[in-house]
Scaffold this motif. Structure first.
Motif, PDB file in Angstrom:
ATOM      1  N   UNK A 141       0.858  -1.195   0.000  1.00 58.89           N
ATOM      2  CA  UNK A 141       0.000   0.000   0.000  1.00 58.89           C
ATOM      3  C   UNK A 141       0.888   1.237   0.000  1.00 58.89           C
ATOM      4  N   UNK A 142       0.430   2.237  -0.725  1.00 62.47           N
ATOM      5  CA  UNK A 142       1.088   3.535  -0.609  1.00 62.47           C
ATOM      6  C   UNK A 142       0.092   4.652  -0.889  1.00 62.47           C
ATOM      7  N   UNK A 143       0.183   5.668  -0.073  1.00 62.12           N
ATOM      8  CA  UNK A 143      -0.636   6.863  -0.226  1.00 62.12           C
ATOM      9  C   UNK A 143       0.281   8.079  -0.109  1.00 62.12           C
ATOM     10  N   UNK A 144       0.389   8.820  -1.189  1.00 64.05           N
ATOM     11  CA  UNK A 144       1.245  10.013  -1.141  1.00 64.05           C
ATOM     12  C   UNK A 144       0.710  11.039  -0.150  1.00 64.05           C
TER      13      UNK A 144
ATOM     14  N   UNK B  70      -1.790  12.908   7.160  1.00 65.88           N
ATOM     15  CA  UNK B  70      -0.964  11.710   7.040  1.00 65.88           C
ATOM     16  C   UNK B  70      -0.473  11.644   5.593  1.00 65.88           C
ATOM     17  N   UNK B  72       2.762  10.246   2.676  1.00 61.19           N
ATOM     18  CA  UNK B  72       3.842   9.301   2.366  1.00 61.19           C
ATOM     19  C   UNK B  72       3.695   8.023   3.193  1.00 61.19           C
ATOM     20  N   UNK B  73       2.490   7.486   3.151  1.00 56.93           N
ATOM     21  CA  UNK B  73       2.133   6.333   3.984  1.00 56.93           C
ATOM     22  C   UNK B  73       2.326   5.060   3.174  1.00 56.93           C
ATOM     23  N   UNK B  74       3.231   4.208   3.630  1.00 56.64           N
ATOM     24  CA  UNK B  74       3.486   2.930   2.965  1.00 56.64           C
ATOM     25  C   UNK B  74       3.251   1.793   3.947  1.00 56.64           C
ATOM     26  N   UNK B  92       4.291   9.802   7.434  1.00 56.21           N
ATOM     27  CA  UNK B  92       4.771  11.094   7.924  1.00 56.21           C
ATOM     28  C   UNK B  92       3.570  11.958   8.270  1.00 56.21           C
TER      29      UNK B  92
END
Lengths: 144, 144
Positions: A141-144, B70, B72-74, B92
């Motif tokens: 999963x990734x959310x910028x 929230x 840059x969530x990986x 972050x």
């Protein structure tokens, strides 16, 4: 000590480079970022030594990482079972030649000297590819 | 389902906020960034479901995370022992009220519905504070 070609999942790098290029967050005015997560065990009896080294890392190690386009590099520590500790690494690669930069890093004398201290603190996880120290993780999963 | 006040280490947030403020990487023109790493087990029999959800997350979940600062969530996946899988989260926080934003997130109906699907895929790690889902990890190294 066996010479390693890479510490950061070089074998997966071609795939990750592609995934990174597709999923990477383009920075304003900069290249796309490829993210890397990896994991290794930490020997409990070496924890103090490992933490001390990383609380005050050699300036050349930091500089060399930056020269090799490794950015935003964090290492986390967690006890997943009683007495069993793991280190989790996360970093972003901002260059355009991951394999080349990792080879440059691996050939650096100070980096080799650093690894000579940190390697004995760690236990490689079963399944870690030959020639690598940390086990590459899969980004789900990734959310910028 | 027990209501949770936070998913991201709210009990450690005061300390982490301070650490983050001290160690955070200031973005040009933006606030300092606080980094959070956390970990949880993934049930092997729920892996497909979990990966499917995260390959195509609900847009409102993504939006709400962004609204709550929230970034840059990986999430990474790794098999640390045969048949034992873990998820590692890194994100972050770019806001100025971590506790408040986490409460906003926890009170959101769509987020609660999402967690109702993802919680049964996970196994909380012994030592995870009451009221939290993921175990906060300790940052032992950072290089901007």
């Amino acid at each position: 000590m066996t010479q390693r070609s890479c510490r950061f999942g070089i074998r997966l790098s071609a795939c990750l480079l592609l995934c990174g290029a597709l999923a990477g967050c383009a920075q304003p005015g900069g290249p796309a970022v490829q993210r890397y997560g990896s994991v290794i065990r930490l020997k409990p009896e070496k924890m103090d030594e490992y933490l001390k080294l990383h609380a005050d890392p050699w300036p050349e190690i930091v500089t060399r990482l930056q020269e090799c386009h490794v950015r935003n590099y964090s290492i986390y520590l967690a006890e997943l079972e009683k007495g069993t500790w793991y280190l989790f690494g996360y970093f972003e690669y901002t260059g355009s030649d991951f394999d080349g930069d990792m080879k440059t890093l691996a050939a650096d004398a100070r980096t080799q000297a650093w690894w000579k201290l940190t390697d004995p603190c760690q236990i490689r996880i079963p399944g870690t590819p030959d020639g690598e120290q940390w086990l590459p993780m899969k980004e789900v999963y990734h959310n910028d």
